[in-house]
Write a protein that holds these residues in place. Sequence first.
Motif, short mmCIF file in Angstrom:
data_model
loop_
_atom_site.label_atom_id
_atom_site.label_comp_id
_atom_site.label_asym_id
_atom_site.label_seq_id
_atom_site.Cartn_x
_atom_site.Cartn_y
_atom_site.Cartn_z
N GLN A 36 -5.33 8.78 20.73
CA GLN A 36 -4.72 8.93 19.41
C GLN A 36 -3.20 8.96 19.53
N LYS A 37 -2.66 9.69 20.49
CA LYS A 37 -1.21 9.75 20.67
C LYS A 37 -0.66 8.36 20.99
N PHE A 38 -1.35 7.62 21.85
CA PHE A 38 -0.92 6.27 22.20
C PHE A 38 -0.88 5.38 20.96
N LEU A 39 -1.93 5.43 20.13
CA LEU A 39 -1.98 4.59 18.93
C LEU A 39 -0.92 4.99 17.91
N VAL A 40 -0.73 6.28 17.72
CA VAL A 40 0.30 6.76 16.79
C VAL A 40 1.67 6.29 17.25
N ASP A 41 1.95 6.43 18.54
CA ASP A 41 3.23 5.97 19.09
C ASP A 41 3.37 4.46 18.98
N SER A 42 2.29 3.73 19.17
CA SER A 42 2.33 2.27 19.07
C SER A 42 2.68 1.81 17.66
N LEU A 43 2.18 2.51 16.66
CA LEU A 43 2.50 2.14 15.28
C LEU A 43 3.99 2.27 15.00
N ASP A 44 4.64 3.17 15.71
CA ASP A 44 6.07 3.38 15.49
C ASP A 44 6.89 2.20 15.98
N THR A 45 6.41 1.49 17.00
CA THR A 45 7.19 0.41 17.60
C THR A 45 6.72 -0.97 17.17
N LYS A 46 5.56 -1.07 16.55
CA LYS A 46 5.00 -2.37 16.15
C LYS A 46 5.67 -2.86 14.87
N LEU A 47 6.18 -4.08 14.91
CA LEU A 47 6.81 -4.67 13.74
C LEU A 47 5.73 -5.20 12.78
N LEU A 48 6.05 -5.19 11.51
CA LEU A 48 5.14 -5.77 10.52
C LEU A 48 5.24 -7.28 10.58
N PRO A 49 4.17 -7.98 10.22
CA PRO A 49 4.25 -9.45 10.21
C PRO A 49 5.20 -9.93 9.12
N GLU A 50 5.94 -10.98 9.41
CA GLU A 50 6.83 -11.57 8.41
C GLU A 50 5.99 -12.11 7.26
N PRO A 51 6.36 -11.98 6.04
CA PRO A 51 7.59 -11.41 5.47
C PRO A 51 7.40 -9.98 4.96
N TRP A 52 6.47 -9.21 5.55
CA TRP A 52 6.19 -7.86 5.11
C TRP A 52 7.24 -6.87 5.59
N PHE A 53 7.46 -5.84 4.80
CA PHE A 53 8.32 -4.73 5.21
C PHE A 53 7.80 -3.45 4.57
N ALA A 54 8.17 -2.32 5.15
CA ALA A 54 7.76 -1.02 4.62
C ALA A 54 8.88 -0.48 3.75
N SER A 55 8.50 0.22 2.70
CA SER A 55 9.47 0.83 1.80
C SER A 55 8.87 2.12 1.26
N ARG A 56 9.60 2.80 0.42
CA ARG A 56 9.11 4.04 -0.19
C ARG A 56 9.31 3.95 -1.70
N ASP A 57 8.34 4.54 -2.44
CA ASP A 57 8.47 4.60 -3.89
C ASP A 57 9.35 5.80 -4.25
N ASP A 58 9.56 6.03 -5.53
CA ASP A 58 10.43 7.11 -5.98
C ASP A 58 9.93 8.49 -5.58
N ALA A 59 8.63 8.61 -5.32
CA ALA A 59 8.05 9.89 -4.89
C ALA A 59 8.10 10.04 -3.37
N GLY A 60 8.62 9.04 -2.67
CA GLY A 60 8.75 9.11 -1.22
C GLY A 60 7.54 8.61 -0.45
N ARG A 61 6.54 8.04 -1.16
CA ARG A 61 5.34 7.55 -0.49
C ARG A 61 5.60 6.18 0.14
#
Length: 80
Positions: A36-61
């Motif tokens: 689980q620690k390995f997978l959690v850490d891996s998600l931190d370094t894995k880039l999203l596929p183009e043209p996707w990006f992560a963002s947050r809504d006004d509530a911070g989600r």
Amino acid sequence: AEAVVRPESATWSLEERAEYLASLNVVGQPVEAALQKFLVDSLDTKLLPEPWFASRDDAGRLFFANASSRETSWQHPMEA
């Protein structure tokens, strides 16, 4: 997801990555803590596929947005 797409990219918190993995039922036994620690850490370094990006809504989600199609989703784009 009905969220406003913001141009800046967001990052996942450690808690968000752990909750995401838990929602997938990938690991669940206490003996799998190292995996689980390995997978959690891996998600931190894995880039999203183009043209996707992560963002947050006004509530911070955290949500995911496609810069080309303007599609937004609460689910990671690799789940589709």
